[in-house]
Design an enzyme around this catalytic site. Structure first.
Site, mmCIF file in Angstrom:
data_model
loop_
_atom_site.group_PDB
_atom_site.id
_atom_site.type_symbol
_atom_site.label_atom_id
_atom_site.label_comp_id
_atom_site.label_asym_id
_atom_site.label_seq_id
_atom_site.Cartn_x
_atom_site.Cartn_y
_atom_site.Cartn_z
ATOM 1 N N CYS A 108 9.593 -20.269 14.926
ATOM 2 C CA CYS A 108 9.071 -21.215 13.929
ATOM 3 C C CYS A 108 9.951 -21.197 12.678
ATOM 4 O O CYS A 108 10.239 -22.246 12.086
ATOM 5 C CB CYS A 108 7.635 -20.857 13.542
ATOM 6 N N CYS A 145 5.838 -16.053 13.587
ATOM 7 C CA CYS A 145 6.589 -16.638 14.704
ATOM 8 C C CYS A 145 8.070 -16.794 14.349
ATOM 9 O O CYS A 145 8.416 -17.603 13.474
ATOM 10 C CB CYS A 145 5.959 -17.989 15.063
#
Length: 334
Positions: free
Chosen positions: A93, A90
């Protein structure tokens, strides 16, 4: 999908973690540790301590699993715990996590950060209703509080931390923990390397994502790829923001209802696969689309192939799930 931090009075425990909370609130066993018993790495403070000032933890940033989450619930009785649900593949993230870790360190034991890998902890992903990642929540006194979804700039995340601490104080959770064997704060600060700046188009894309301007972020990543076709960070970033753009403004209930009503509807299945990927359910997304590939032809098959390749870039070509899915896709196509 909005990234507006809540106000302290607006924090509500919308996630059902009652079974986990019940376990955390059971009376401790004789001689047991304060946070989960032997092997938890958490040392109990002095008997009768209300503030948790004497409680020691191995780190202010804890890697938490479905099996060890009870420890975190116990700790949330002493200090508020920020929960970061993330995944290795991600992009946002990776932008958000350093901010969370930095702020947690700055608050010097008044708050903890629990990191949950969405790919390996499906029970916690489901418990926190994490429909996309990063998802950030809090635990105060064993009660879950939804905070925000997606990457936010540092100033807004700092505001969220202040709101969580205020809400914790209102609920009598205002202790402090110390790190076992921690070095003095000034020594730690001197040893911290300066973060490397992002390449210009990456930074522009990140800034656009913060503003919810996914179209601009997509264009910035495409420009970066045009300049350097081997820029894997840009390829993964493009896949991530394209996913966010497709899900923007849609609800999980609507997406899943459409997919259930049309099991052979390629567009409906692509949408629910996006939802699966955003929540960390990689195998579900792969299986759903791979099952469809042999049943359709022409543009519909190509749409499935393109989306799967995009997922492969997003998750990482070396991931064993990607290797297996790529082999299955090749078999279905050729």
């Amino acid at each position: 999908m909005t990234n507006v931090p809540p106000t302290p009075s607006g924090l509500r425990g919308a996630v059902d973690l009652s079974s986990l909370v019940d376990r955390a609130q059971r009376p401790p066993q004789p001689g047991g540790a304060a946070a989960g018993g032997p092997g938890s790495g958490v040392a109990a403070g002095a008997p009768g301590s209300e503030t948790g000032a004497d409680l020691t933890v191995p780190s202010l940033v804890l890697d938490v699993t479905d099996q060890t989450f009870q420890d975190v619930l116990q700790l949330s009785m002493i200090v508020p715990v920020i929960v970061d649900i993330w995944a290795e593949w991600c992009g946002p993230c990776k932008q958000l996590s350093p901010i969370l870790e930095q702020l947690t360190a700055e608050y010097d034991g008044r708050v903890l950060l629990a990191k949950v890998d969405a790919d390996t902890n499906p029970q916690l992903v489901q418990a926190f209703q994490a429909q996309s990642i990063p998802t950030v929540a809090a635990l105060i006194g064993g009660r879950p509080l939804g905070l925000f979804v997606g990457a936010l700039p540092e100033a807004q995340v700092r505001d969220v931390y202040e709101q969580v601490l205020a809400a914790a104080a209102e609920n009598g959770v205002s202790g402090r923990v110390t790190v076992d064997g921690a070095a003095p704060a000034d020594a730690v600060e001197q040893g911290e390397p300066e973060p490397e700046p992002l390449p210009p188009h990456h930074q522009a894309a990140y800034d656009a994502i913060e503003q919810g301007d996914y179209a601009t972020a997509i264009q910035e990543y495409k420009t970066a790829i045009a300049q350097d076709p081997h820029d894997q960070m840009a390829v993964a970033g493009l896949a991530q923001v394209s996913l966010l753009d497709r899900l923007n403004g849609r609800t999980a209930d609507d997406i899943r209802a459409a997919a259930a009503a049309g099991p052979s509807d390629v567009q409906a299945q692509l949408a629910v696969a996006d939802l699966d990927i955003s929540g960390g359910h990689v195998d579900d997304a792969f299986g759903r689309l791979l099952d469809l590939v042999p049943t359709v032809f022409g543009d519909e098959r190509e749409a499935l192939r393109v989306r799967l390749v995009e997922y492969f870039e997003l998750i990482g070509t070396e991931d064993p799930r990607v290797v297996a899915a790529r082999r299955r896709l090749a078999s279905a196509l050729y």
